[in-house]
Design a protein around this motif. Sequence first.
Motif, mmCIF file in Angstrom:
data_model
loop_
_atom_site.group_PDB
_atom_site.id
_atom_site.type_symbol
_atom_site.label_atom_id
_atom_site.label_comp_id
_atom_site.label_asym_id
_atom_site.label_seq_id
_atom_site.Cartn_x
_atom_site.Cartn_y
_atom_site.Cartn_z
ATOM 1 N N UNK A 84 0.969 -0.945 0.254
ATOM 2 C CA UNK A 84 -0.212 0.032 -0.008
ATOM 3 C C UNK A 84 1.022 1.290 -0.118
ATOM 4 N N UNK A 85 0.747 1.855 -1.014
ATOM 5 C CA UNK A 85 1.824 3.359 -1.154
ATOM 6 C C UNK A 85 -0.049 4.534 -1.854
ATOM 7 N N UNK A 86 0.841 5.339 -1.074
ATOM 8 C CA UNK A 86 0.134 7.107 -0.894
ATOM 9 C C UNK A 86 0.095 7.493 -2.274
ATOM 10 N N UNK A 87 1.271 7.038 -3.131
ATOM 11 C CA UNK A 87 1.554 7.461 -4.716
ATOM 12 C C UNK A 87 -0.035 6.916 -5.259
ATOM 13 N N UNK A 88 -0.049 6.150 -5.594
ATOM 14 C CA UNK A 88 -1.744 5.605 -5.793
ATOM 15 C C UNK A 88 -2.462 6.639 -5.562
ATOM 16 N N UNK A 89 -3.513 6.060 -6.502
ATOM 17 C CA UNK A 89 -4.966 7.525 -6.499
ATOM 18 C C UNK A 89 -5.957 6.473 -5.884
ATOM 19 N N UNK A 109 -6.273 -6.947 6.505
ATOM 20 C CA UNK A 109 -7.545 -5.787 6.344
ATOM 21 C C UNK A 109 -7.181 -5.240 7.610
ATOM 22 N N UNK A 110 -7.453 -5.834 8.679
ATOM 23 C CA UNK A 110 -7.099 -4.747 10.065
ATOM 24 C C UNK A 110 -5.402 -4.347 9.975
ATOM 25 N N UNK A 111 -4.942 -4.995 9.567
ATOM 26 C CA UNK A 111 -2.908 -4.359 9.567
ATOM 27 C C UNK A 111 -3.481 -3.407 8.536
ATOM 28 N N UNK A 116 -3.363 3.209 6.084
ATOM 29 C CA UNK A 116 -5.214 3.707 4.903
ATOM 30 C C UNK A 116 -5.902 4.558 5.540
ATOM 31 N N UNK A 117 -5.502 4.976 7.304
ATOM 32 C CA UNK A 117 -6.773 5.526 7.723
ATOM 33 C C UNK A 117 -6.784 6.870 7.657
ATOM 34 N N UNK A 122 -8.815 6.448 -2.381
ATOM 35 C CA UNK A 122 -9.890 6.178 -2.320
ATOM 36 C C UNK A 122 -10.136 4.657 -2.402
ATOM 37 N N UNK A 123 -10.978 4.576 -1.256
ATOM 38 C CA UNK A 123 -10.291 2.924 -0.859
ATOM 39 C C UNK A 123 -12.040 2.918 -1.562
ATOM 40 N N UNK A 124 -11.869 1.022 -1.943
ATOM 41 C CA UNK A 124 -12.610 0.740 -2.480
ATOM 42 C C UNK A 124 -13.067 -0.477 -2.234
ATOM 43 N N UNK A 125 -14.636 -0.820 -1.375
ATOM 44 C CA UNK A 125 -14.231 -2.314 -1.151
ATOM 45 C C UNK A 125 -14.245 -3.836 -1.652
#
Length: 240
Positions: A84-89, A109-111, A116-117, A122-125
């Motif tokens: 997971x990186x903040x460089x993506x959209x 997901x918890x880890x 991500x908090x 944009x988080x897409x379940x």
Amino acid sequence: MNIYQNILEAKKEGKKLLAVLIDPEKMPLQNIPSFFKKVTASIATHIFVGGSTDINNQTEKVVAAIKKNTQLPVVLFPGDVRQITNKADGLLFLSLLSGRNPEYLIEQQIKSVPFVKDTHLEIIPTGYILIDGGKETAVQKVSKTTPIDQDNTTLILNTGLAGQFSGKKLIYLEAGSGATIPVAENIISLVSKNLTIPLIVGGGIKSKKQLETAFSAGADLVVIGTAFENDETFFEDLKK
Ligand code: 1GP
């Protein structure tokens, strides 16, 4: 950019979407500019980035380089929390619903929460359903779960519906990277007819004909990775 809203609108208008999947372990940084010239000339609408593993932690560097070479939305499709990186959209927040391994149902997901908090991603379940693609794929090995047999259409459909009823915004039918047999037309059609949320299909799609088959069966977004990795001339068949 509202990635999910755009997918919903495309679905409403019957506009089909194509994601090019980049596996950070397999994409040398120096190849990104020339690869993305081909992507830009093609009908691709999204870039997905991820792999079952990323041993050398290449994801962030690869995403940063991709962002310099495309205007298309870059969406993480992570094999685990380290990708997971903040460089993506955006981020497909995946749950492996076909499996019974708590690590990929809820533990990862918890880890991921500390990462991500406060993110702008944009988080897409997304409900992720692994279907037998004719060979043992990396996702099967890494997740230690059994894919659903292609004949077990009721279980595939009910898994997709359980995802929708649990609030997933997308369902992803996955035959696995490099699958011998992509998800069958009848499965795509059954699931897409019974779900109201958009349907992603990927794994083993190697030709324009297979892509069109998946679209006409009801896939809203198709993901292709290996075919582009093996042969960049495939982009020639998919020009705008
Ligand atoms: C894998 O669905 C994707 O997670 C794409 O599969 O690499 O076989 O195109 P391929």
